[in-house]
Design an enzyme around this catalytic site. Sequence first.
Site, PDB file in Angstrom:
ATOM      1  N   SER A  44       0.725  -0.891   0.136  1.00  0.00           N
ATOM      2  CA  SER A  44       0.090   0.099  -0.011  1.00  0.00           C
ATOM      3  C   SER A  44       0.630   1.399   0.593  1.00  0.00           C
ATOM      4  O   SER A  44       0.405   2.301  -0.539  1.00  0.00           O
ATOM      5  CB  SER A  44      -1.317   0.057   1.210  1.00  0.00           C
ATOM      6  OG  SER A  44      -2.452  -0.919   1.186  1.00  0.00           O
ATOM      7  N   HIS A  90       0.188   4.986   4.421  1.00  0.00           N
ATOM      8  CA  HIS A  90      -0.357   5.434   3.458  1.00  0.00           C
ATOM      9  C   HIS A  90       0.185   6.666   2.802  1.00  0.00           C
ATOM     10  O   HIS A  90       0.836   7.099   2.074  1.00  0.00           O
ATOM     11  CB  HIS A  90      -1.738   5.016   3.641  1.00  0.00           C
ATOM     12  CG  HIS A  90      -2.314   3.943   3.500  1.00  0.00           C
ATOM     13  ND1 HIS A  90      -3.833   3.748   3.537  1.00  0.00           N
ATOM     14  CD2 HIS A  90      -1.854   3.063   3.080  1.00  0.00           C
ATOM     15  CE1 HIS A  90      -3.732   2.268   3.880  1.00  0.00           C
ATOM     16  NE2 HIS A  90      -2.937   1.718   3.259  1.00  0.00           N
TER      17      HIS A  90
END
Length: 641
Positions: A409, A460
């Site tokens: 991610s 993220h």
Amino acid sequence: MVWTSAVVMASPHGSASRAGSNRRTDGLSVNLGQDNTLKHDTPTETAPSASPPRVAPAPIPPKGGPAATPGKDGALDNRGSHDSVPPVAVAIPGREEVNATASQKSVVAGANSQPTPGTQSSKAPASDVDGSSKHGSPEHPDAGSPEVNAEGVPVEEALQAIGDDDPLIHNLPDGVVGRRAPANPFNSSMYAKLRGKKKKHRPKVRDPKLNNNPLRGRLVVCISTTALLCWIYMWELIYNFTSFNGRCVSPVMYPDYKLQEAKQRQPYVIRYGYGGCEYNLGSLAYPRASFGTSAGDKGWPVDLVPNGSAGSAATSWDSPNARVLRHLGGLETNYIREYSETFRLFTSMYMHGGWLHILINLSCQIQILWIIEPDWGFLRTTLLFFLGGISGNLLSAVADPCSITVGSSGSMYALLGALIPYCVEYWKSIPRPGCILVFMIVVIIGILTGMAGFTDNYAHMGGALGGILWGFASITTVSACDKCTLGERMAMTPPFSWCVPKATQQKLLERAKARKAEAIRRRKLQAIQKKKAGGARGKAMYAVKMRLQEEGRPPCKMSFREWVIRGLCAAALFAYWLILFLYLLDPSLYKSYSPPGQLKFSGWLYCKCGTIVYQAPQTYGNLGRFWCFGSEKDAQYYLEP
């Protein structure tokens, strides 16, 4: 209002001919087609000779000459002697008028143009479109003589000598080659059928082998990373099955500790099969599964291990057991600090916690790499994926050291963040900017939804920041955003175009074309200076410059502005890494601060770090180590004496 072009002719009877009302008769009229290149509309009456003799410039009219009068379409009409050749006043949209009196094509076009009915062709000199006198213009002090460059060639003639497909202007291959853009469902043929319309088919490049298409065959990073992530996830599932959910990888059998004789309690090596694991796990050894709820277990049998139930672990429907993530190199700060396993910063970005996890990451990752990689190339895209993943894992390891993290991610959000410098670099040629905006909205939604689940928001955010900084640190040019047509292009992209009237869209399109024409002319003027290189040395330098230019990339100015942006972003990325590495590995720093933990809608998740001081058999080998706990009960048990 500034007209695209105007060829001014006068009639001795006083009627002005129309200029620019129908087909333009000058050589600098611009018409941008689907290929977004500048085209020249030349009159059919012009002689096809490549280099006809030049026509001498017209004499300057006396001061007492007749004044110019506007025609029906705003063009100006001059009256003068029939013995003079009319110079041509050329106006490019968005730019001041430029006088082109010595250009052979413009002169012949003005001389051979047929007058409109009721008028006669005039050979009198024309004045500027704005009505001011050429002779006393402060911008053109001597308009009677043509504007020339350093080599003595008229500027307008030099501009026309440079073709629109010249590598100095752009190095795209011939044909209609558009940049890749996110898939737009509103432009699909299926949606067009639902609306009762036909999908517009764009002409394809006449290059069946795709030798000259810069947007094909450059997905090495996309294909290799996708294959690698899938292969590693398959390995996770296999390891989960063969290791009994990560509980047993050793062939050693440990007999029951309650046996009377000491010899019977001695461990043995089972050389073949899973006999050792089957004995150690007892009835809890089965069922075996690679993922799903069956991969969960109750730990170790309590008749063999008194506190065996403390090692129980549950799994979701699409995930392997969480134990295997730690064994295979998942990101866990405690092991990085206490056992020097810094490789976890790298290995964890290629692992995933479930089928849904890897499918979401791959779908977004493939879409963005399909856009970016053909333009950025193998090396730049590889570094983006790697640096973005490390940047996300660094922030996660420092800000939330109490949990284990796996997944690409961080790299995926680095690709999303890199769309910002990518748009700055290639904005003029992005087919559907509205879809890029949708991708940016996805980033925000992804971070917000992550605050409600078990996602690592720090990975993220750190990955997105790393992608933005690396993209600007390696950017080739920022000039594409000069006079960018953001509003115009957004208004003509579905679904935004549904809310904009057709007349407004046409006006916005004309405005965008005007800016495009001005940009091409400005780059042509710059190309005149580049073409001065002559001789063997000049040609060699020119060849090197052309090799350094990657296909599909806009001209890199290499100006001071670009270097400032590159330097600042590279320094920011280096400082970002340096600070996080120090707080991750330096004991004097990470022992002096309290990590915040993950931020969710319900508040900050519990995370506490300290030195293990509780002396017990369960703390063998851990006494005195600095450890971080995500459970308040465990923190009180081990960190308090």
